[in-house]
Design a protein around this motif. Structure first.
Motif, short mmCIF file in Angstrom:
data_model
loop_
_atom_site.label_atom_id
_atom_site.label_comp_id
_atom_site.label_asym_id
_atom_site.label_seq_id
_atom_site.Cartn_x
_atom_site.Cartn_y
_atom_site.Cartn_z
N ASN A 42 -30.92 6.82 72.93
CA ASN A 42 -30.88 5.37 72.54
C ASN A 42 -30.07 4.90 71.39
O ASN A 42 -30.26 3.76 71.12
CB ASN A 42 -32.27 4.95 72.29
CG ASN A 42 -33.19 5.26 73.71
OD1 ASN A 42 -32.72 4.89 74.84
ND2 ASN A 42 -34.48 5.24 73.60
N ARG A 43 -29.73 6.02 70.47
CA ARG A 43 -29.26 5.34 69.40
C ARG A 43 -27.80 6.02 68.94
O ARG A 43 -27.19 6.13 67.99
CB ARG A 43 -30.19 5.93 68.03
CG ARG A 43 -31.48 5.46 68.06
CD ARG A 43 -32.00 5.16 66.69
NE ARG A 43 -33.42 4.33 66.88
CZ ARG A 43 -34.47 4.75 67.25
NH1 ARG A 43 -34.71 5.99 67.89
NH2 ARG A 43 -35.62 3.78 67.51
N ALA A 45 -29.52 0.16 67.97
CA ALA A 45 -29.80 0.07 69.53
C ALA A 45 -29.47 -1.48 69.83
O ALA A 45 -29.76 -2.17 69.45
CB ALA A 45 -31.24 0.46 69.98
N GLU A 67 -29.84 -2.48 73.51
CA GLU A 67 -30.40 -1.89 74.89
C GLU A 67 -30.60 -3.10 76.10
O GLU A 67 -31.57 -4.15 75.74
CB GLU A 67 -31.49 -1.32 74.84
CG GLU A 67 -31.76 0.14 74.09
CD GLU A 67 -30.85 1.21 74.64
OE1 GLU A 67 -30.03 1.70 74.23
OE2 GLU A 67 -31.44 1.57 75.92
N VAL A 126 -32.01 -8.44 75.91
CA VAL A 126 -31.75 -7.47 74.80
C VAL A 126 -32.52 -6.89 74.13
O VAL A 126 -33.20 -7.98 73.45
CB VAL A 126 -30.23 -7.77 74.29
CG1 VAL A 126 -29.53 -6.47 73.36
CG2 VAL A 126 -29.27 -8.50 75.22
N TRP A 138 -40.21 -1.81 72.66
CA TRP A 138 -39.60 -0.78 72.88
C TRP A 138 -40.49 -0.22 74.24
O TRP A 138 -39.45 0.53 75.28
CB TRP A 138 -39.79 0.45 71.94
CG TRP A 138 -38.55 0.56 71.07
CD1 TRP A 138 -38.35 0.18 69.81
CD2 TRP A 138 -37.10 0.97 71.56
NE1 TRP A 138 -36.71 0.44 69.33
CE2 TRP A 138 -36.28 0.98 70.38
CE3 TRP A 138 -36.53 1.44 72.83
CZ2 TRP A 138 -34.78 1.10 70.35
CZ3 TRP A 138 -35.33 1.84 72.73
CH2 TRP A 138 -34.48 1.58 71.51
N ARG A 165 -38.53 -1.58 77.45
CA ARG A 165 -37.36 -0.68 77.78
C ARG A 165 -37.41 0.79 78.15
O ARG A 165 -36.80 1.10 79.00
CB ARG A 165 -36.58 -0.68 76.35
CG ARG A 165 -35.23 0.40 76.35
CD ARG A 165 -34.27 0.08 77.51
NE ARG A 165 -33.37 1.05 77.46
CZ ARG A 165 -33.53 2.54 78.16
NH1 ARG A 165 -34.34 2.55 78.73
NH2 ARG A 165 -32.52 3.31 78.15
N ASP A 166 -38.70 1.42 77.93
CA ASP A 166 -39.05 2.75 78.26
C ASP A 166 -39.76 2.88 79.48
O ASP A 166 -39.84 4.02 80.23
CB ASP A 166 -39.57 3.46 77.08
CG ASP A 166 -38.60 3.80 76.00
OD1 ASP A 166 -37.41 3.67 76.12
OD2 ASP A 166 -39.18 4.05 74.70
N PHE A 202 -29.98 -1.48 83.75
CA PHE A 202 -30.24 -1.49 82.38
C PHE A 202 -29.39 -0.52 81.67
O PHE A 202 -28.79 0.48 82.34
CB PHE A 202 -31.78 -1.21 82.11
CG PHE A 202 -32.16 0.11 82.41
CD1 PHE A 202 -32.62 0.45 83.83
CD2 PHE A 202 -32.26 1.18 81.81
CE1 PHE A 202 -32.90 1.61 84.35
CE2 PHE A 202 -32.67 2.49 82.07
CZ PHE A 202 -32.91 2.63 83.33
N GLY A 203 -29.36 -0.57 80.23
CA GLY A 203 -28.70 0.64 79.40
C GLY A 203 -28.18 0.43 78.28
O GLY A 203 -28.42 -0.66 77.75
N HIS A 204 -27.39 1.12 77.68
CA HIS A 204 -26.91 1.26 76.39
C HIS A 204 -25.65 0.33 76.35
O HIS A 204 -24.66 1.11 76.44
CB HIS A 204 -26.86 2.67 75.78
CG HIS A 204 -27.87 3.53 76.39
ND1 HIS A 204 -29.22 3.51 75.93
CD2 HIS A 204 -27.83 4.51 77.35
CE1 HIS A 204 -30.13 4.66 76.55
NE2 HIS A 204 -29.19 5.06 77.42
N HIS A 248 -27.54 2.31 83.45
CA HIS A 248 -28.15 3.04 84.42
C HIS A 248 -28.64 2.03 85.53
O HIS A 248 -29.00 0.99 85.21
CB HIS A 248 -29.46 3.52 83.67
CG HIS A 248 -29.23 4.41 82.60
ND1 HIS A 248 -28.52 5.64 82.69
CD2 HIS A 248 -29.79 4.63 81.33
CE1 HIS A 248 -28.67 6.47 81.53
NE2 HIS A 248 -29.22 5.74 80.72
#
Ligand code: ZN
Length: 479
Positions: free
Chosen positions: A170-171, A268, A270, A299, A344, A347-348, A394-396, A403
């Motif tokens: 994530n970072r 981050a 995301e 985001v 968070w 997102r997780d 979703f994703g970075h 992803h």
């Protein structure tokens, strides 16, 4: 001689008594190296998974060396016997890189789990490969430092596995991938040779940077046994916002705006496409929507800094500017640790996809400018073939990493292959990658040539032949 997996009763029937003698001798030698409880067999091995499924573990024997010298002795023995070896870390990989066949020996680094040194002045940690990521994160924090690699599997994934797969997480936008945090390492080659390259400096241009050969090699070029990791000062402030965005163009402009406005603090970025946001904010998911559910993109933005009061102000100003410039349509800023955690958690909450059966999980990267067209194209192709399919994205985004979680067809082999074609093929013309952060393993091996050219793959194979001429290290994986 490979490990025979024939029950003793069958052996006599098949006239293979001689082969089992060799095997027993081999196992006895493994015990002599790693101790009696250093060698496991039967259910103690098969009950372990490889990645998130158990089906990938077919090996019957597992050796657990306690030191680099023992790893070296095991590999020397395996090399002489031409015995294939699959190295195991925390077994949290997603691409079947730790799967084993019946005639393979598993080498687990779980007993090499010591944090040997934390040096707050040099800001490094020296750790053995079997140290669990979260264990290191917590140990380092007592020195007011951080090890910034972070990912969902932190409680099981090991540093050795993180290095062997060049883990992301994530970072990455702030600290880079695992590769950027490794200063030096020690690896054992296929023939048992120990290459100790435990550099402690950020700068060291004394010829080739050998550690890079092993980082991301997924256990095919050597076994990483010890690592020198880079540590960072612990941030004093953390700001988290959840924002809604109405177009992809605004999304990319917002990324540039927020990165510039936060002056290096962005940690981050995301992005969630609307389908994913709906999934994690609608029952049975526990999450509640912090913003209206009608926007195409959401985001999670995080910033880390040194001064809580000042940083919070700057963060709010940057968000207000983005609203004024209509880069974002709506925003909520967390006011407490509890709220930060709740944002968070959305997102997780990838596990929600489980309600739709076993989906296909993808991890691709591509230039940001190509993402919108790519995702629209993949979705259109999926819907044309399976009108009731689901596709969560979703994703970075700042790392170019998306992803895709796709539920289509009967989840059987033919649907999987067809979906893989739809996801991977359009990456080649835009210079994307079939693996952003999960690695190649077995799962993506057939698609490697979409992301690497013939000369690159030829050089990879030359390296493999040079370092592992008998092909005993994680054979059949990656290249
Ligand atoms: Zn990821």
């Amino acid at each position: 001689m490979k490990l025979g997996l024939i029950a003793p009763g069958d052996v006599a029937a098949q006239g293979l008594a001689k082969e089992i003698d060799v095997d027993e001798n081999f196992i006895a030698q493994l015990r002599a190296i790693a101790g009696d409880n250093g060698v496991l067999s039967g259910a103690a091995v098969s009950d372990r998974g490889a990645g998130f499924s158990r089906s990938g573990t077919r090996a019957q024997y597992l050796v657990r060396p306690r030191s680099t010298d023992e790893v070296s002795a095991v590999l020397k023995l395996a090399h002489a016997a031409r015995q294939p070896v699959v190295t195991h870390g925390g077994r949290t990989g997603l691409v079947h890189g730790a799967d084993s066949k019946a005639d393979e020996l598993i080498l687990s680094l779980e007993r090499m789990n010591a944090i040997e040194e934390i040096d707050p002045v040099q800001r490094i940690a020296v750790v053995q490969a079997g140290v669990v990521l979260q264990q290191l994160q917590e140990a380092v924090e007592t020195h007011d430092l951080i090890f910034p690699l972070d990912l969902g599997a932190r409680g099981s994934a090991t540093i050795g596995g993180n290095v062997a797969t060049n883990a992301g997480g994530n970072r990455v936008i702030r600290y880079g991938m695992t590769r950027a945090m490794v200063l030096g390492l020690e690896a054992v080659l296929a023939d048992g040779t120990v290459v100790s390259s435990l550099n402690r400096m950020i700068k060291n241009n004394a010829a080739y940077d050998l550690k890079q050969i092993f980082i991301g090699s997924e256990g095919t070029l050597g076994v990483v046994t010890r690592v020198v990791l880079r540590l960072f000062e612990r941030p004093r402030s953390q700001s988290v916002a959840f924002v809604a965005v109405d177009s992809f163009a605004a999304l990319t402009t917002f990324l540039k705006h927020i990165d510039r406005a936060l002056g290096g603090g962005l940690s981050a970025f995301e992005v969630m496409w609307r389908d994913f946001y709906l999934l994690v904010t609608t029952p049975p998911a526990k999450g509640t929507p912090p913003l209206a559910q009608a926007h195409p993109y959401y985001v999670l933005v995080e910033s880390q800094g040194a001064d809580a009061e000042h940083d919070a102000l700057r963060f709010e100003e940057a968000m207000a500017q983005a609203l004024e410039q209509r880069l974002i349509a709506d925003a909520t800023i967390a006011q407490s640790d509890r709220e930060r955690h709740a944002l968070w958690a959305l997102r997780d909450d990838v596990g929600q996809v489980g309600q739709f059966g076993a989906p296909f999980v993808f991890d691709v990267s591509l230039p940001i400018a190509a993402m919108e067209t790519y995702i629209d194209g993949v979705r259109a192709q999926l819907l044309a073939r399976w009108p009731d399919c689901r596709c969560w994205v979703f994703g970075h985004l700042g790392d170019g990493n998306l992803h895709l979680v796709i539920r289509a067809g009967d989840a059987g082999g033919t649907a999987r292959t067809a979906v893989e074609g739809i996801v991977y093929t359009p990456l080649q013309p835009v210079g994307g990658s079939v693996s952003a952060e999960h690695g190649i393993g077995l799962e993506k091996k057939p698609y490697l040539e979409l992301s690497r050219n013939a000369q690159e793959i030829a050089l990879m194979r030359s390296l493999k032949r040079l370092l592992d001429p008998l092909d005993i290290l994680n054979p059949g994986k990656v290249v």
